[in-house]
Design a protein around this motif. Structure first.
Motif, mmCIF file in Angstrom:
data_model
loop_
_atom_site.group_PDB
_atom_site.id
_atom_site.type_symbol
_atom_site.label_atom_id
_atom_site.label_comp_id
_atom_site.label_asym_id
_atom_site.label_seq_id
_atom_site.Cartn_x
_atom_site.Cartn_y
_atom_site.Cartn_z
ATOM 1 N N LEU A 1 -11.992 24.261 -0.224
ATOM 2 C CA LEU A 1 -13.430 24.259 0.026
ATOM 3 C C LEU A 1 -14.088 25.427 -0.705
ATOM 4 O O LEU A 1 -14.111 26.550 -0.222
ATOM 5 N N PRO B 1 -24.872 24.385 -2.319
ATOM 6 C CA PRO B 1 -24.028 23.279 -1.847
ATOM 7 C C PRO B 1 -24.653 22.513 -0.680
ATOM 8 O O PRO B 1 -25.541 23.007 0.011
ATOM 9 N N TYR C 1 -23.035 19.814 2.434
ATOM 10 C CA TYR C 1 -21.898 19.087 3.002
ATOM 11 C C TYR C 1 -22.411 17.847 3.727
ATOM 12 O O TYR C 1 -23.329 17.930 4.544
ATOM 13 N N ILE D 1 -21.295 15.007 6.288
ATOM 14 C CA ILE D 1 -20.265 14.779 7.298
ATOM 15 C C ILE D 1 -20.354 13.334 7.794
ATOM 16 O O ILE D 1 -21.388 12.905 8.312
ATOM 17 N N LEU E 1 -13.891 21.887 11.044
ATOM 18 C CA LEU E 1 -14.888 21.862 9.979
ATOM 19 C C LEU E 1 -16.190 22.512 10.425
ATOM 20 O O LEU E 1 -16.829 23.246 9.653
ATOM 21 N N LEU F 1 -18.169 25.670 8.614
ATOM 22 C CA LEU F 1 -19.557 25.624 8.155
ATOM 23 C C LEU F 1 -20.390 26.750 8.761
ATOM 24 O O LEU F 1 -21.198 27.385 8.068
ATOM 25 N N TYR G 1 -25.488 21.427 6.108
ATOM 26 C CA TYR G 1 -24.832 20.124 6.182
ATOM 27 C C TYR G 1 -25.775 19.077 6.775
ATOM 28 O O TYR G 1 -26.724 19.386 7.498
ATOM 29 N N SER H 1 -30.508 16.268 -0.044
ATOM 30 C CA SER H 1 -29.337 15.672 -0.690
ATOM 31 C C SER H 1 -29.586 15.411 -2.169
ATOM 32 O O SER H 1 -28.646 15.299 -2.957
ATOM 33 N N ILE I 1 -20.300 18.031 -1.125
ATOM 34 C CA ILE I 1 -18.931 17.841 -0.648
ATOM 35 C C ILE I 1 -18.984 16.869 0.520
ATOM 36 O O ILE I 1 -19.646 17.127 1.527
ATOM 37 N N PHE J 1 -17.248 14.584 3.443
ATOM 38 C CA PHE J 1 -16.096 14.445 4.327
ATOM 39 C C PHE J 1 -16.232 13.180 5.174
ATOM 40 O O PHE J 1 -17.214 13.003 5.894
ATOM 41 N N LYS K 1 -19.899 16.065 -7.246
ATOM 42 C CA LYS K 1 -19.551 15.502 -5.940
ATOM 43 C C LYS K 1 -18.040 15.545 -5.727
ATOM 44 O O LYS K 1 -17.265 15.162 -6.599
#
Length: 317
Positions: free
Chosen positions: A216, A222, A224, A226, A239, A243, A250, A283, A290, A292, A314
């Motif tokens: 990571l 960045p 994230y 989820i 996770l 974060l 995220y 986004s 990243i 998940f 990505k």
């Protein structure tokens, strides 16, 4: 594979039906709630549930609703959901909820009743569409949307098959399993000592691979994403801690809302065409994304996936 727990209090010479064993074994996996409608093709399973003080059957108006309820139960509890359907139309009514569990990667065990073995077209290789009362051979129809799909023809192999079905639910990518139990097999009795002997001979299943093994690396800007896969893999706590400790922003997908904390300043909302404007805008601005546990479905990234922040790097897990 969990050890036998709920039959340990019974004497080795005691006898229980195979239906009793199925319920006892699922209790070993902390499954105490079952969904479905009573029916002649699953009467031994229903009887076992009624006689067991640790379990309850949630009766629904339609088998499809039972399957969807089991799916929801699995998602909320992150445990196994179980749905029951009687022979024939009861089993076919499970199709929609079985498909939903397959597409959402839900750990749901669907158990179908079936006519007695002597009447089974599959077991006896009868070249007819239907022989037993309300008989419908669901195995070939459900194989493409299950992790495991088979009929149990005898109690000895059934102990092993049940274990294989349960293991398949959460091995690698989660998903549903379907087992079919003829009426005479449900009611057949077996001694506790024989159950223990068979169970001790079962080969230890393969361990689940680590779904969260990734380097990571933070970037200048960045984000994230989820998805529900994080919840299904029991990786949410790990996770979320990462974060928070690293002060990383995220967003979550609709099926991963349970991951988020509205009080967390780094939580930017739900990413979806029906999600939050904040999540959708950010986004498109991140330099590195990243992902998940999310497949980046069109409901997440929009009509044309190529337009989903094309300049961002990505990384998908």
């Amino acid at each position: 594979m969990k050890s036998l727990i709920n039959i340990e209090k019974l004497s080795d010479e005691d006898e229980i039906t195979f239906a009793d064993y199925v319920i006892y074994r699922l209790l070993d996996y902390q499954v105490d709630t079952f969904f479905g409608i009573t029916g002649g093709g699953i009467m031994y399973l229903i009887d076992s549930l009624a006689r067991n003080s640790k379990t309850k059957l949630v009766s629904v108006h339609h088998e499809s609703f039972g399957g969807l309820a089991a799916d929801a139960y699995s998602k909320v509890s992150n445990n196994i959901g179980v749905a029951l359907g009687t022979t024939g139309p009861g089993v076919t009514n499970l199709f929609t909820s079985l498909s939903a569990a397959w597409q959402d990667s839900s750990k749901v065990l669907f158990i179908g009743g079936q006519v007695k073995s002597a009447d089974s077209s599959r077991i006896n290789n009868f070249k007819v569409r239907q022989n037993g009362t309300f008989e419908f051979d669901a195995i070939d129809n459900y194989k493409s949307i299950t992790k495991y799909c088979d009929i149990i023809q005898d109690v000895e192999s059934g102990i092993i098959q049940l274990e294989e079905a349960i293991h398949s639910l959460d091995y690698k990518r989660p998903g549903p399993a379907y087992i079919e139990i003829p009426l005479d097999v449900q009611g057949k009795k077996l001694k506790i000592k024989n159950i223990k002997k068979i169970h001790s001979s079962i080969k230890k299943p393969s361990e689940n691979p680590n779904r969260m093994s990734v380097d990571l690396k933070a970037s200048e800007n960045p984000l994230y994403i989820i998805g529900a896969g994080v919840l299904k893999s029991n990786s949410a706590k790990k996770l979320r801690t990462f974060l928070v400790e690293n002060d990383l922003p995220y967003v979550v997908t609709p099926l991963a809302i349970g991951f988020s904390d509205s009080n967390d300043k780094n939580y930017l909302g739900v990413l979806s065409i029906r999600g939050n404007r904040s999540a959708n805008i950010i986004s498109q601005q991140a330099n590195t994304i990243i992902i998940f546990g999310c497949s980046l479905h069109q409901q997440i990234v929009g009509w044309d996936p190529k337009l989903f922040n094309p300049k961002a790097k990505k990384n998908m897990v």
